[in-house]
Design a protein around this motif. Structure first.
Motif, PDB file in Angstrom:
ATOM      1  N   ILE A 335     -14.852 -19.100 -19.850  1.00 24.94           N
ATOM      2  CA  ILE A 335     -13.417 -18.925 -20.080  1.00 24.94           C
ATOM      3  C   ILE A 335     -12.690 -18.625 -18.780  1.00 24.94           C
ATOM      4  N   LYS A 336     -13.318 -17.765 -17.944  1.00 25.78           N
ATOM      5  CA  LYS A 336     -12.679 -17.399 -16.669  1.00 25.78           C
ATOM      6  C   LYS A 336     -12.562 -18.606 -15.746  1.00 25.78           C
ATOM      7  N   MET A 337     -13.586 -19.442 -15.711  1.00 25.06           N
ATOM      8  CA  MET A 337     -13.517 -20.642 -14.873  1.00 25.06           C
ATOM      9  C   MET A 337     -12.390 -21.560 -15.336  1.00 25.06           C
ATOM     10  N   ALA A 338     -12.297 -21.763 -16.652  1.00 25.03           N
ATOM     11  CA  ALA A 338     -11.211 -22.606 -17.177  1.00 25.03           C
ATOM     12  C   ALA A 338      -9.854 -21.967 -16.912  1.00 25.03           C
ATOM     13  N   GLY A 339      -9.800 -20.652 -17.077  1.00 27.23           N
ATOM     14  CA  GLY A 339      -8.554 -19.943 -16.827  1.00 27.23           C
ATOM     15  C   GLY A 339      -8.132 -20.044 -15.368  1.00 27.23           C
ATOM     16  N   ASP A 340      -9.109 -19.961 -14.456  1.00 28.64           N
ATOM     17  CA  ASP A 340      -8.792 -20.073 -13.027  1.00 28.64           C
ATOM     18  C   ASP A 340      -8.202 -21.450 -12.705  1.00 28.64           C
ATOM     19  N   VAL A 341      -8.768 -22.478 -13.309  1.00 27.20           N
ATOM     20  CA  VAL A 341      -8.243 -23.833 -13.069  1.00 27.20           C
ATOM     21  C   VAL A 341      -6.804 -23.938 -13.549  1.00 27.20           C
ATOM     22  N   LEU A 342      -6.554 -23.423 -14.766  1.00 23.95           N
ATOM     23  CA  LEU A 342      -5.194 -23.462 -15.290  1.00 23.95           C
ATOM     24  C   LEU A 342      -4.251 -22.597 -14.461  1.00 23.95           C
ATOM     25  N   PHE A 343      -4.754 -21.426 -14.009  1.00 26.19           N
ATOM     26  CA  PHE A 343      -3.899 -20.530 -13.222  1.00 26.19           C
ATOM     27  C   PHE A 343      -3.532 -21.165 -11.885  1.00 26.19           C
ATOM     28  N   ASP A 344      -4.459 -21.903 -11.289  1.00 24.68           N
ATOM     29  CA  ASP A 344      -4.166 -22.563 -10.009  1.00 24.68           C
ATOM     30  C   ASP A 344      -3.127 -23.685 -10.178  1.00 24.68           C
ATOM     31  N   GLU A 345      -3.075 -24.297 -11.357  1.00 24.32           N
ATOM     32  CA  GLU A 345      -2.139 -25.393 -11.608  1.00 24.32           C
ATOM     33  C   GLU A 345      -0.890 -24.946 -12.378  1.00 24.32           C
ATOM     34  N   ARG A 346      -0.618 -23.631 -12.429  1.00 18.64           N
ATOM     35  CA  ARG A 346       0.449 -23.125 -13.265  1.00 18.64           C
ATOM     36  C   ARG A 346       1.838 -23.585 -12.827  1.00 18.64           C
TER      37      ARG A 346
END
Length: 570
Positions: A335-346
């Motif tokens: 979940i954290k890895m997916a969240g990091d990807v989304l957070f970087d593209e926010r």
């Protein structure tokens, strides 16, 4: 008719007692103890120390030994009772002997008076001296070969001679005066001491007026009565002493039958309290002590079962927390890895989606912190936590902890003030755990500071180092200085947690401080803020005896006496 002698003579027994004063200095009070360093002084000091040690030993045994108290009390009370009974018995025997002797003496004296008066009235001889001499001889012969009494006829005028079978000084002057002042012919008696075979012995003197010119006195030795009384006294003393000893032995045996099981029960209770859950008492007989042993054993068995159940439950709970924490790490990582990807593209997302991604990132980070804290607390519960100690300066740990909390303080508009000593404050500790403790304390102070500054103070002395974190916010109510270290405890459940803590920070900090052999303590006052103090020994493994910083701030400690060790040494 007889008149009683003075009370002090009757109470004195069969005869007067002689007292001899000791010679001057005989008791050592007036003598010299010797010069300093002399043998006499050393002997005196040795005796004094020995006496004090003996008194302390007796006092200690008296407080600790029920057996000694019961036996000693029995002996003392028995001795008091025997003394009272002995005194009453001897007094009754003395009173009976003297009363019987007085009755006999008065009767003999009355018979002698009647005989002497009859002789004086019937005789027509002119030689009265010869007549009186014959009367004395006749009366004396009636006493028998044992000399039960002596007879005296004294003239009423002091310058005339008297007739007697002994020395006239056997008759005390007080009795003579009493008879001469009397206006009747009644008989009088009193006690005195007479010379008999070169020794003094008690005697009873009975006297009365014979005619206007003469007085008749009988002197009765009381040596026989004195011997009887001495025999009775010695018998009473001997029997009383034997009875006291026997009562003491009986009390010793009876008390031992009660005290021995009680001591055994106390020893079993101590071993049970020390952790030996298999301890049981021996059951003998069916009396009350046996019932006590059975009840104790039942209690110990139930306690052992309950403790084992709690240990199993605690073990299962710890295992569950540990297993869940480990199992959650895998999906959390994904979940954290997916969240990091989304957070970087926010930045490329719509505003609504961007806000959702930011919330997801913050909650995932909080979830990760919670898992880490759960794993850490489970290690402490399992006793698996270890220290990686090294020599470090606590000032560096303070600076690092304040730096980690700097962003949180800036967001809230709070200034963190550091008061650090100029000299190094080195100690042996685990930097990772101490940094975590200080970071938790600083963040907790910022959370509850109500917009006011936070002060962090460090200090050290020869044996310990300490860090105190002071805030001026809501403070703590009475009793909450201990509750604040409980897991998931919050002073005000309705209060919003703005820093996203897990609720385990202070609990883990308390465990980390105890793992170092140190203290983590709290003080607070409603509306006046709070202060948390961390104290550690400078050398790992040393016992912490005090803290270089006070737990209570100086402005609240005025007028109160606080020791260097603080107010609440764990």
């Amino acid at each position: 008719m007889t008149a009683s002698a003075p009370e002090e003579e009757r109470a004195s027994g069969l005869g007067a007692r002689r007292t001899t004063s000791p010679p001057s200095g005989a008791d050592g009070s007036g003598g010299r103890r010797g010069e300093p360093g002399s043998g006499l002084t050393r002997a005196y000091l040795f005796a004094q120390r020995t006496a004090r040690a003996l008194v302390r030993g007796v006092h200690t045994n008296w407080r600790r030994s029920l057996h000694l108290r019961v036996v000693s009390t029995t002996l003392v009370l028995s001795a008091v009772v025997m003394l009272g009974l002995g005194y009453v018995l001897v007094s009754q025997v003395r009173s009976g002997l003297l009363d019987a002797k007085i009755d006999t003496a008065v009767s003999d004296h009355r018979a002698g008076l009647n005989y002497a008066l009859a002789e004086l009235q019937e005789s027509e001889t002119v030689d009265r001296d010869r007549l009186l001499y014959n009367i004395v001889g006749e009366l004396t012969s009636r006493s028998g070969d044992t000399g039960q009494f002596g007879v005296f006829i004294l003239p009423s005028v002091d310058d005339e001679a008297g007739w007697a079978t002994g020395e006239n000084n056997s008759v005390p002057q007080r009795l003579i005066t009493q008879i001469r002042q009397s206006t009747s012919d009644q008989q009088y008696h009193t006690y005195t001491r007479i010379e008999q075979d070169g020794a003094e012995e008690p005697a009873l003197v009975v006297g009365a007026e014979l005619t206007h010119a003469y007085e008749l006195y009988y002197v009765f030795p009381l040596q026989h009565e004195q011997e009887i009384l001495d025999l009775v006294q010695h018998t009473v003393v001997l029997v009383g002493a034997l009875l006291v000893v026997l009562l003491g032995l009986i009390a010793l045996v009876v008390t031992r039958q009660v005290v021995h099981p009680v001591r055994s029960a106390a020893g079993s209770a101590e071993r049970l309290a020390a952790g030996d859950l298999t301890e049981r008492m021996a059951v003998q007989g069916e009396d009350d002590l046996a019932r006590l042993a059975l009840s104790f054993n039942d209690m110990a068995g139930n306690l052992q079962e309950k403790i084992q159940e709690l240990e199993e439950l605690s073990k299962l709970q710890r295992q569950f927390v540990s297993d869940v924490s480990h199992e959650l790490r895998t999906p959390l990582t994904t979940i954290k890895m997916a969240g990091d990807v989304l957070f970087d593209e926010r930045e490329e997302l719509e505003p609504t989606m961007r806000r959702s991604v930011e919330l997801l990132q913050s909650q995932v980070e909080r979830f990760e912190e919670l898992l880490a804290d759960l794993l850490e607390i489970s290690r402490h519960d399992a006793g698996a936590a270890t220290l990686g100690t090294e020599s470090a300066d606590i000032r560096d740990a303070v600076v690092k902890a304040v730096g980690d909390a700097e962003q949180i303080a800036e967001k809230r508009g709070i200034k963190v003030v550091m008061r650090l000593p100029a000299d190094p404050c080195t100690a042996e500790y685990d930097p990772r755990r101490i940094n975590r403790i200080l970071r938790n304390l600083v963040v907790n102070a910022i959370e509850h500071s109500e917009g006011r500054d936070v002060v962090v103070t460090a200090a050290a002395d020869r044996d310990a180092i300490a860090v105190a974190v002071r805030d001026y916010g809501v403070g703590l109510k009475e009793g909450e200085e201990h509750l604040c270290f409980d897991r998931f405890w919050r002073a005000d459940p309705a209060r919003v947690r703005t820093t996203g803590g897990t609720g385990l920070g202070l609990s883990i900090a308390k465990e980390d401080a105890a793992l170092h052999g140190g203290w983590l303590q709290a003080w607070g006052m409603p509306g006046q803020g709070s202060q948390f103090r961390l104290s550690l020994p400078r050398r790992s493994g040393d016992e912490l005896r005090g803290s270089p910083l006070p737990l209570v701030p100086p402005e609240f400690a005025m007028g109160r006496n606080f020791t260097r060790e603080g107010e609440e040494n764990p």
